[in-house]
Each structure stands twice: as structure tokens, then as C-alpha cells.
Design a protein around this motif. Sequence first.
Motif, PDB file in Angstrom:
ATOM      1  N   LYS A 119      23.431  -2.305 -61.936  1.00  0.00           N
ATOM      2  CA  LYS A 119      22.691  -3.029 -62.757  1.00  0.00           C
ATOM      3  C   LYS A 119      22.525  -2.105 -64.014  1.00  0.00           C
ATOM      4  N   GLY A 120      22.608  -2.618 -64.933  1.00  0.00           N
ATOM      5  CA  GLY A 120      22.375  -2.630 -66.560  1.00  0.00           C
ATOM      6  C   GLY A 120      21.269  -2.603 -66.754  1.00  0.00           C
ATOM      7  N   PHE A 121      20.047  -1.729 -67.194  1.00  0.00           N
ATOM      8  CA  PHE A 121      19.376  -2.388 -67.987  1.00  0.00           C
ATOM      9  C   PHE A 121      18.895  -1.742 -69.150  1.00  0.00           C
ATOM     10  N   ALA A 122      17.814  -1.525 -70.010  1.00  0.00           N
ATOM     11  CA  ALA A 122      17.807  -1.578 -71.587  1.00  0.00           C
ATOM     12  C   ALA A 122      17.123  -0.110 -71.528  1.00  0.00           C
ATOM     13  N   PRO A 123      17.125   0.701 -72.193  1.00  0.00           N
ATOM     14  CA  PRO A 123      16.847   1.629 -72.274  1.00  0.00           C
ATOM     15  C   PRO A 123      15.193   2.518 -72.221  1.00  0.00           C
ATOM     16  N   GLY A 124      14.156   1.125 -72.869  1.00  0.00           N
ATOM     17  CA  GLY A 124      12.774   1.546 -72.415  1.00  0.00           C
ATOM     18  C   GLY A 124      12.912   0.991 -70.982  1.00  0.00           C
ATOM     19  N   THR A 125      12.963  -0.100 -70.335  1.00  0.00           N
ATOM     20  CA  THR A 125      12.903  -0.115 -69.369  1.00  0.00           C
ATOM     21  C   THR A 125      12.618   0.974 -68.159  1.00  0.00           C
ATOM     22  N   ASP A 126      11.242   1.440 -67.219  1.00  0.00           N
ATOM     23  CA  ASP A 126      11.714   1.668 -66.424  1.00  0.00           C
ATOM     24  C   ASP A 126      11.056   1.016 -65.321  1.00  0.00           C
ATOM     25  N   TRP A 127      10.886   2.541 -64.327  1.00  0.00           N
ATOM     26  CA  TRP A 127      10.544   1.643 -62.699  1.00  0.00           C
ATOM     27  C   TRP A 127       9.484   0.872 -62.559  1.00  0.00           C
ATOM     28  N   ASN A 128       8.502   1.661 -63.397  1.00  0.00           N
ATOM     29  CA  ASN A 128       7.343   0.080 -63.359  1.00  0.00           C
ATOM     30  C   ASN A 128       7.485  -1.540 -63.833  1.00  0.00           C
ATOM     31  N   GLN A 129       8.456  -1.809 -64.222  1.00  0.00           N
ATOM     32  CA  GLN A 129       8.816  -3.307 -65.108  1.00  0.00           C
ATOM     33  C   GLN A 129      10.085  -3.353 -64.502  1.00  0.00           C
ATOM     34  N   VAL A 130      10.773  -2.399 -63.947  1.00  0.00           N
ATOM     35  CA  VAL A 130      12.420  -2.905 -63.582  1.00  0.00           C
ATOM     36  C   VAL A 130      12.014  -3.965 -62.745  1.00  0.00           C
ATOM     37  N   ASP A 131      13.455  -5.262 -63.087  1.00  0.00           N
ATOM     38  CA  ASP A 131      13.164  -6.571 -62.331  1.00  0.00           C
ATOM     39  C   ASP A 131      15.019  -6.373 -62.127  1.00  0.00           C
ATOM     40  N   PHE A 132      15.596  -6.272 -61.038  1.00  0.00           N
ATOM     41  CA  PHE A 132      16.377  -5.577 -60.768  1.00  0.00           C
ATOM     42  C   PHE A 132      17.494  -7.287 -60.578  1.00  0.00           C
ATOM     43  N   GLU A 133      16.518  -8.558 -60.658  1.00  0.00           N
ATOM     44  CA  GLU A 133      17.149  -9.718 -60.894  1.00  0.00           C
ATOM     45  C   GLU A 133      17.016 -10.433 -62.417  1.00  0.00           C
ATOM     46  N   SER A 134      16.521  -9.876 -63.117  1.00  0.00           N
ATOM     47  CA  SER A 134      17.050  -9.842 -64.309  1.00  0.00           C
ATOM     48  C   SER A 134      18.383  -9.580 -64.834  1.00  0.00           C
ATOM     49  N   ALA A 135      19.116  -8.868 -64.194  1.00  0.00           N
ATOM     50  CA  ALA A 135      20.331  -8.358 -65.241  1.00  0.00           C
ATOM     51  C   ALA A 135      21.945  -9.152 -63.896  1.00  0.00           C
ATOM     52  N   PRO A 136      22.567  -9.529 -64.312  1.00  0.00           N
ATOM     53  CA  PRO A 136      23.979  -9.006 -63.663  1.00  0.00           C
ATOM     54  C   PRO A 136      24.502  -8.225 -63.258  1.00  0.00           C
ATOM     55  N   ALA A 137      25.643  -8.404 -61.487  1.00  0.00           N
ATOM     56  CA  ALA A 137      25.857  -7.263 -61.016  1.00  0.00           C
ATOM     57  C   ALA A 137      27.378  -7.350 -62.136  1.00  0.00           C
ATOM     58  N   ILE A 138      26.983  -5.816 -62.229  1.00  0.00           N
ATOM     59  CA  ILE A 138      28.497  -4.588 -63.053  1.00  0.00           C
ATOM     60  C   ILE A 138      29.777  -5.435 -62.191  1.00  0.00           C
ATOM     61  N   GLN A 139      30.639  -5.968 -63.144  1.00  0.00           N
ATOM     62  CA  GLN A 139      31.987  -6.133 -62.619  1.00  0.00           C
ATOM     63  C   GLN A 139      32.757  -4.991 -62.966  1.00  0.00           C
ATOM     64  N   GLU A 140      32.742  -6.263 -64.801  1.00  0.00           N
ATOM     65  CA  GLU A 140      33.924  -5.117 -65.505  1.00  0.00           C
ATOM     66  C   GLU A 140      33.414  -4.458 -66.469  1.00  0.00           C
ATOM     67  N   LEU A 141      34.764  -2.600 -66.115  1.00  0.00           N
ATOM     68  CA  LEU A 141      33.983  -1.531 -66.776  1.00  0.00           C
ATOM     69  C   LEU A 141      33.337  -2.089 -68.120  1.00  0.00           C
ATOM     70  N   PRO A 142      32.870  -1.039 -68.795  1.00  0.00           N
ATOM     71  CA  PRO A 142      33.349  -0.628 -70.403  1.00  0.00           C
ATOM     72  C   PRO A 142      34.122   0.413 -70.573  1.00  0.00           C
ATOM     73  N   VAL A 143      34.894   0.598 -71.683  1.00  0.00           N
ATOM     74  CA  VAL A 143      35.855   1.948 -72.001  1.00  0.00           C
ATOM     75  C   VAL A 143      35.759   2.536 -72.394  1.00  0.00           C
ATOM     76  N   GLN A 144      36.022   3.855 -71.504  1.00  0.00           N
ATOM     77  CA  GLN A 144      35.662   5.657 -70.821  1.00  0.00           C
ATOM     78  C   GLN A 144      37.010   6.083 -71.390  1.00  0.00           C
ATOM     79  N   SER A 145      36.315   7.484 -71.998  1.00  0.00           N
ATOM     80  CA  SER A 145      37.309   8.608 -71.844  1.00  0.00           C
ATOM     81  C   SER A 145      36.542   9.903 -71.064  1.00  0.00           C
ATOM     82  N   ALA A 146      37.283  11.419 -71.210  1.00  0.00           N
ATOM     83  CA  ALA A 146      36.274  11.773 -70.885  1.00  0.00           C
ATOM     84  C   ALA A 146      37.485  13.586 -71.084  1.00  0.00           C
TER      85      ALA A 146
END
Length: 384
Positions: free
Chosen positions: A230-257
Motif C-alpha cells: 500500500k502507498g503512504f504519504a512521505p511524512g508517514t512513519d512506522w509509528n503512525q502508519v495505519d494500513f487500513e487507511s490506504a487501498p491495496a495497490i492494484q494498477e501501477l503508475p507509469v514507469q521507465s528506466a
Amino acid sequence: DPFSSDPERHPVLQVNTLKPFNAEPPPEILSDSYITPSAFFFKRNHLPVPQLDQASYRLQVEGLPQGVLSLSLEDLKTKFPKHTVTVTLQCAGNRRGDMNKVKPVKGLNWGVAAIGNAKWSGARLRDVLLAAGFEPGVAQWARHVQFEGLDKDVTGTSYGASIPLNKAIGEEGDVLLAYEMNGEDIPRDHGYPVRVVVPGVVGARNVKWLGKIVVSAEESSSHWQQQDYKGFAPGTDWNQVDFESAPAIQELPVQSAITVPADGAVIHHSDETLTVAGYAWSGGGREVIRVDVSLDGGKTWQVAQLRSGDKGQAPEPSPPPGRAWAWKLWEITAPLPPEAEELEIICKAVDSSYNVQPDTVPPIWNLRGLLSNAWHRVTVRLRR
Ligand code: MTE
Ligand code: MO
């Protein structure tokens, strides 16, 4: 040692962890061929590879009023039409290394090669669900399709995941119960004898060693569906993270390398041009329509050449809109700035929805290091 019966692997793979086995190929191998040979395809196992035998293998389909459907491998191969789809699979943790450089994250330190493109063949999940009695009117409560692997941890818990029902049942979802990879039985590391291939969706939902399919009102209760990926905000740390608050990742964003040249390479050149190559892909069936490359840290940009096949070979036919499941390889040969001693090479892709990659990592940094898709940058030194 529960890993003692794991299969042999190609020595060129760069090993991230041995038990469970997690490894990726050297990046330049990815742009060598449009279809990634299975031996070089990244391997991402959470648990030991199960020992399965095709004669006794059974796939259970549950959750429908008609009752449980049990299919042998032979049933899957003979009772349903065989479809072949070229699909790129990417781990949500691909390029986590770039996030780690900004601030440490939890997870395997993948480079840019936790991605690969293969030809998968098998029965359509849709056809199997219809055979198991799925009818839109009958299962109005149904929202998800859960998958359970036959790999188990020491407590007997299996790997599991789910996808939305509309992806599973849709005529244009192209979800496969695959028994072949690149024209051969799926190798043990990749899910022998049957894995789910969910085009356009994060690797984690492409369950290997598939044992059970459950049509359900709820998502999978698996750790990997609920407490991970699941994805979280840059400011979310392990003390605050609530996995129920975010949707499971399904489709991925655009990528290149960039796969060539390698980061840190010293280029001894007498010629005036440099060839840069790489891959580009987007989730959800969105086609990559352009890749921009810069040799001067982003001041000026050139459009790379895209291909859907190997050089000198006929490309794959272009997919219908919304069903671009496979990556594109790209390449550009550009003049070298005459005076430069060092170049920062950058690539960024654009997909058919005009989604672009973010330019830097910090705004998308997250504690698990997932969805790392900022512009890819490599620095090379020039020696004349
Ligand atoms: N399926 C099972 N049963 N067990 C697993 O550990 N790993 C998942 C997915 N399916 C996994 C699984 C993850 S996180 C990824 S990225 C892909 O498989 C990797 O597929 P590959 O090893 O064929 O590249
Ligand atoms: Mo993954």
C-alpha cells in the motif's frame, strides 16, 4: 531447511536474498530482448518454492452458489480455450533502491530490474469463473476474486492476494490462469504448474503456485493484501502508519528506466555519439506513447525510439486501446557534448492518459519504498 528443494537459478542473477529467493538480472539484459527469457526474469518469492506435481495438482474454485469446482491441470488445458498474452510484470518494489538513497525504507533493495516481459499462456480466469457458475445476477454480492498460493510459511499460512471482480470477469481484463511462460511449462520459481497473470496490475496480485480461487464480497485477508503493498504519504512513519487507511495497490503508475549505460560507467569513446537504452511501461493497460531522454541533467530533451519487438524483427501487433499490457523498449543515439567530462542521463515516459513520472523521489517517498517511479537518472564519466 524448507528451502532445500528450491530450484537452481542462473548465476548471472543479482541475488537480493537467498532464502526466500529474490533476485533480478543485470539491467542491460532487459533491453537485450523484448521477451525476457525466463532464466533472467526477476524472481520474487516470499516463501519456499513448493514441490508440486502436475498429476495430483488441483485448483479449487469456491464462493459460488453452484459449489466448489475442482480442476486438474489437464482440465485447465483441455476444457478451456488457450490464450497467449504478452504481459509485463513489475514488483511494486522495483527501483526501491532509488528511494533508499533519499531516506532508508523497509524492503528488498531492488534496482531497476524487478520487472520483465513474458508471453503467458493459459485459460482465461473469466472462462473458468463462468464454468464455475458465475452469473452477474446470481452473485450480486461479489466484489473481489481472491487467490491462494500453495507456498506456505512455517505456520502453514499461504501467500494470498485479491483483485477486483470487474478485472477478473471483464472481457477485456485478459486475466489468465497461466500454465506456460514463453512457450514452456512455467518454471518452478515462476509458479509451476499454474499462476495467475493479471495484466496491468502489480506483481503481488499475480499469485504463483495457485491452489484456490474464491469469489467474495471481501478482499483477501492475507497479510500481503492488508498489511503490505500500500502507498503512504512521505511524512508517514512506522509509528503512525495505519494500513487500513490506504487501498491495496492494484494498477501501477507509469514507469521507465535506463538499462544502458550503467550508472557510474566510464565511457571510453572515440566516436561522437552515445547510445542509451531502456524500458517503459504503464499499468492498467495504458500504453506508453513517448519516452523523453536528456543527456544534460534535464536541460534539453530528445524523444527516444520505441519498439514492441526485437530489432530487425516484426513488432507485436499494436494492442486495442486500454489493453497495452506489455512494455516498450526504447533507444536513442545522441551526439555527445564535446567538452563534457560527466553526463547525467535521464529518462521519463508518458502514457496514453498523459500521465508522467515525477521528477524527483522526495515527494513520492514512502516508508515501504513502493511505487518508486521518479525520473530515472544515471551518471557516466567520459574518457577521451
Ligand atoms: N505468489 C506466491 N504464491 N508467492 C509469492 O511469494 N510473490 C508475488 C507474486 N506472486 C508471490 C506470488 C510478488 S510480490 C511478485 S512481484 C510476483 O509474484 C513475482 O513474480 P515472479 O517471481 O514470477 O517474477
Ligand atoms: Mo512484488
